[in-house]
Write a protein that holds these residues in place. Structure first.
Motif, PDB file in Angstrom:
ATOM      1  N   ARG A 179      26.880   2.021  70.178  1.00 28.68           N
ATOM      2  CA  ARG A 179      26.594   3.522  70.271  1.00 28.68           C
ATOM      3  C   ARG A 179      28.031   3.992  70.938  1.00 28.68           C
ATOM      4  O   ARG A 179      28.214   3.729  72.043  1.00 28.68           O
ATOM      5  N   ARG A 208      27.358   8.957  68.454  1.00 31.09           N
ATOM      6  CA  ARG A 208      27.701   8.239  67.056  1.00 31.09           C
ATOM      7  C   ARG A 208      27.128   6.839  67.334  1.00 31.09           C
ATOM      8  O   ARG A 208      27.219   6.048  68.140  1.00 31.09           O
ATOM      9  N   HIS A 209      26.361   6.579  66.023  1.00 35.99           N
ATOM     10  CA  HIS A 209      25.882   5.087  65.983  1.00 35.99           C
ATOM     11  C   HIS A 209      26.573   4.430  65.092  1.00 35.99           C
ATOM     12  O   HIS A 209      26.811   5.134  63.932  1.00 35.99           O
ATOM     13  N   THR A 210      26.946   3.189  65.200  1.00 34.55           N
ATOM     14  CA  THR A 210      27.701   2.601  64.181  1.00 34.55           C
ATOM     15  C   THR A 210      26.873   1.177  63.845  1.00 34.55           C
ATOM     16  O   THR A 210      26.649   0.370  64.616  1.00 34.55           O
ATOM     17  N   ARG A 256      28.436  14.650  71.544  1.00 33.28           N
ATOM     18  CA  ARG A 256      28.104  14.053  70.413  1.00 33.28           C
ATOM     19  C   ARG A 256      28.002  12.379  70.782  1.00 33.28           C
ATOM     20  O   ARG A 256      28.570  11.979  71.377  1.00 33.28           O
TER      21      ARG A 256
END
Length: 63
Positions: free
Chosen positions: A43, A57-59, A55
């Motif tokens: 994350r 972002r999840h990977t 923001r």
């Protein structure tokens, strides 16, 4: 007609070059390969100047 390979100096040079080539090949073969880390799951949070989260972002990595 003289044989160009009959000279002792030529044989020593050829042996030295072949030895260096073999040593270089073995060193290159045994050296560890550079591996890029690839995908990293996790994350990430992006923040603005004030520190507020803007923001997230999840990977996820598929293997």
């Amino acid at each position: 007609m003289a044989n160009w390979f009959s000279s002792r100096r030529t044989k020593v040079r050829l042996a030295a070059v072949l030895t260096l080539a073999i040593v270089a090949a073995v060193v290159a073969w045994r050296a560890p390969q550079k591996r890029d880390p690839g995908c990293v799951s996790g994350r990430q949070e992006e923040r603005d100047q004030s520190g507020k989260v803007v923001r997230i972002r999840h990977t996820e990595c598929l293997r």
